[in-house]
Structure formats: structure tokens, C-alpha cells
Scaffold this motif. Structure first.
Motif, mmCIF file in Angstrom:
data_model
loop_
_atom_site.group_PDB
_atom_site.id
_atom_site.type_symbol
_atom_site.label_atom_id
_atom_site.label_comp_id
_atom_site.label_asym_id
_atom_site.label_seq_id
_atom_site.Cartn_x
_atom_site.Cartn_y
_atom_site.Cartn_z
ATOM 1 N N GLU A 9 39.590 37.287 49.692
ATOM 2 C CA GLU A 9 41.103 37.082 49.892
ATOM 3 C C GLU A 9 41.424 36.470 48.401
ATOM 4 O O GLU A 9 40.817 36.300 47.460
ATOM 5 C CB GLU A 9 41.318 36.402 50.868
ATOM 6 C CG GLU A 9 40.727 34.724 50.846
ATOM 7 C CD GLU A 9 40.864 34.192 52.030
ATOM 8 O OE1 GLU A 9 40.322 34.596 53.187
ATOM 9 O OE2 GLU A 9 41.841 33.076 52.013
ATOM 10 N N LEU A 10 42.856 36.081 48.570
ATOM 11 C CA LEU A 10 43.534 35.621 47.506
ATOM 12 C C LEU A 10 43.110 34.053 47.543
ATOM 13 O O LEU A 10 43.349 33.450 48.719
ATOM 14 C CB LEU A 10 44.975 35.840 47.496
ATOM 15 C CG LEU A 10 45.871 35.059 46.442
ATOM 16 C CD1 LEU A 10 45.359 35.197 45.006
ATOM 17 C CD2 LEU A 10 47.333 35.227 46.893
ATOM 18 N N GLN A 12 43.190 29.991 45.405
ATOM 19 C CA GLN A 12 43.678 29.167 44.188
ATOM 20 C C GLN A 12 42.378 28.922 43.153
ATOM 21 O O GLN A 12 41.381 28.902 43.703
ATOM 22 C CB GLN A 12 44.504 28.026 44.562
ATOM 23 C CG GLN A 12 45.582 28.199 45.219
ATOM 24 C CD GLN A 12 46.596 28.750 44.491
ATOM 25 O OE1 GLN A 12 46.780 28.342 43.005
ATOM 26 N NE2 GLN A 12 47.648 29.767 44.978
ATOM 27 N N VAL A 13 42.794 28.798 42.070
ATOM 28 C CA VAL A 13 41.484 28.214 41.112
ATOM 29 C C VAL A 13 40.883 26.969 41.643
ATOM 30 O O VAL A 13 41.749 26.031 42.200
ATOM 31 C CB VAL A 13 42.170 28.058 39.822
ATOM 32 C CG1 VAL A 13 41.323 26.989 38.906
ATOM 33 C CG2 VAL A 13 42.700 29.216 39.004
ATOM 34 N N LYS A 85 37.389 30.651 39.513
ATOM 35 C CA LYS A 85 37.836 30.710 38.390
ATOM 36 C C LYS A 85 38.459 31.935 38.367
ATOM 37 O O LYS A 85 38.194 32.882 39.072
ATOM 38 C CB LYS A 85 36.951 30.749 37.218
ATOM 39 C CG LYS A 85 35.941 29.292 36.971
ATOM 40 C CD LYS A 85 35.014 29.530 35.989
ATOM 41 C CE LYS A 85 34.215 28.386 35.719
ATOM 42 N NZ LYS A 85 33.115 28.571 34.846
ATOM 43 N N PRO A 86 39.591 32.359 37.571
ATOM 44 C CA PRO A 86 40.254 33.374 37.292
ATOM 45 C C PRO A 86 39.187 34.479 37.117
ATOM 46 O O PRO A 86 39.447 35.783 37.578
ATOM 47 C CB PRO A 86 41.414 33.252 36.311
ATOM 48 C CG PRO A 86 41.785 31.810 36.693
ATOM 49 C CD PRO A 86 40.342 31.224 36.977
ATOM 50 N N THR A 89 37.609 36.844 39.608
ATOM 51 C CA THR A 89 38.549 37.920 40.269
ATOM 52 C C THR A 89 37.759 39.173 40.195
ATOM 53 O O THR A 89 37.496 39.710 39.135
ATOM 54 C CB THR A 89 39.877 38.060 39.713
ATOM 55 O OG1 THR A 89 40.577 36.883 40.032
ATOM 56 C CG2 THR A 89 40.632 39.333 40.336
ATOM 57 N N GLN A 121 37.705 42.378 48.312
ATOM 58 C CA GLN A 121 38.355 42.134 47.198
ATOM 59 C C GLN A 121 38.416 40.421 46.915
ATOM 60 O O GLN A 121 39.006 39.862 48.020
ATOM 61 C CB GLN A 121 39.787 42.699 47.075
ATOM 62 C CG GLN A 121 40.449 42.148 46.063
ATOM 63 C CD GLN A 121 40.254 42.887 44.707
ATOM 64 O OE1 GLN A 121 40.134 44.040 44.268
ATOM 65 N NE2 GLN A 121 39.992 41.863 43.641
ATOM 66 N N ILE A 123 40.515 37.572 44.873
ATOM 67 C CA ILE A 123 41.604 37.436 43.752
ATOM 68 C C ILE A 123 41.627 35.845 43.439
ATOM 69 O O ILE A 123 42.146 35.078 44.598
ATOM 70 C CB ILE A 123 42.820 38.167 44.014
ATOM 71 C CG1 ILE A 123 42.572 39.503 44.409
ATOM 72 C CG2 ILE A 123 43.733 37.813 42.815
ATOM 73 C CD1 ILE A 123 43.763 40.272 44.649
ATOM 74 N N VAL A 124 41.312 35.391 42.373
ATOM 75 C CA VAL A 124 41.635 33.753 42.091
ATOM 76 C C VAL A 124 42.891 33.802 41.215
ATOM 77 O O VAL A 124 43.002 34.211 40.148
ATOM 78 C CB VAL A 124 40.182 33.338 41.382
ATOM 79 C CG1 VAL A 124 40.339 31.999 41.063
ATOM 80 C CG2 VAL A 124 38.989 33.606 42.077
ATOM 81 N N SER A 125 43.643 32.992 41.806
ATOM 82 C CA SER A 125 44.961 32.788 41.314
ATOM 83 C C SER A 125 45.210 31.389 40.496
ATOM 84 O O SER A 125 44.705 30.428 40.976
ATOM 85 C CB SER A 125 46.230 33.056 42.317
ATOM 86 O OG SER A 125 47.461 32.578 41.597
ATOM 87 N N SER A 126 45.688 31.637 39.389
ATOM 88 C CA SER A 126 46.120 30.426 38.778
ATOM 89 C C SER A 126 47.508 29.669 38.788
ATOM 90 O O SER A 126 47.970 28.785 38.393
ATOM 91 C CB SER A 126 45.621 30.417 37.177
ATOM 92 O OG SER A 126 46.421 31.346 36.792
#
Length: 126
Positions: A9-10, A12-13, A85-86, A89, A121, A123-126
Motif C-alpha cells: 500500500e501507500l 509515508q517515509v 524509503k522512497p 517503491t 505494490q 509506494i513510499v511517499s515523501s
């Protein structure tokens, strides 16, 4: 044998995720690995574990952050992702290689594995 990943999933850093890979049959005689493919990049090895869970191998870029484990009673392998970390991803896939042995196996070679899941999937979001 079929493998189905879940848990991506999505996030955060700096966050954490736990990925699961459920097998359709017994995996107690299989070495298992996690791989990932980032957008526009080649598939790369992440981690592997032997049939009993007593031996684990990690790629340098995830050592100290990711942990592979397995539950043979539930025919499932896990990947705990911490300090994300981003660059983490990617689509994460699990793979299996039927063997009771560990020595002599190139666990970081994709051709070692006979069965692959479709991936989940992350996803790592900054």
C-alpha cells in the motif's frame, strides 16, 4: 503451487509494512524469496529464507530494515518492511524453489526459483 502476495500500500517515509505471500500448497520443503521491481528498473533480489526459517539472506540495501520470516503451518512467507524509503517503491513478489537444502543455491539469482507470485505494490511517499 500458486503464490499470492498481499499487504502492499501507500506509506509515508520511515513507515512500516508487512507483506504476506500465501501459497496454495505446502511449502515446508521450499526455499522462499522476496524480489522487487521498481519502475523502469530490473527485478532485484530482496531476501530469502530456507525451508525451516533458520537461515536468512538479505540484499545489502535492505539489511537492518527488512525481515523475512515464514509460517509453514500456514503456508505463508512474510516480509516486514521498516524504515521505508522512497527508493523502496516497487512491486514486491515472492518466489519459491523446492529444495530441503541451502548450500549451493544461488538465492539471489531469479532463475533459481520455479514459481512466482504476481506481486503487491508498495509506494513510499515523501
Amino acid at each position: 503451487l500458486h503464490l499470492v502476495e498481499s499487504g502492499g500500500e501507500l506509506v509515508q517515509v520511515g513507515g512500516s509494512l508487512r507483506l504476506s505471500c500465501a501459497a496454495s500448497g505446502r511449502i515446508s520443503e521450499h526455499a522462499l524469496g522476496w524480489w522487487r521491481r521498481a519502475p523502469g528498473k530490473e527485478r532485484e533480489f530482496v531476501a530469502a529464507i530456507n525451508w525451516s526459517g533458520s537461515i536468512r539472506n538479505y540484499a545489502d540495501h535492505v539489511k537492518g530494515r527488512f525481515t523475512i520470516s515464514r509460517d509453514n503451518d500456514k503456508n505463508t512467507v512474510f516480509l516486514q518492511l521498516d524504515m521505508l524509503k522512497p527508493a523502496d517503491t516497487a512491486v514486491y513478489s515472492c518466489a519459491s524453489h523446492r529444495t530441503p537444502f541451502w548450500e549451493g543455491i544461488d538465492v539471489d539469482d531469479g532463475q533459481t526459483y520455479e514459481t512466482w507470485g504476481r506481486g503487491t505494490q508498495v509506494i513510499v511517499s515523501s
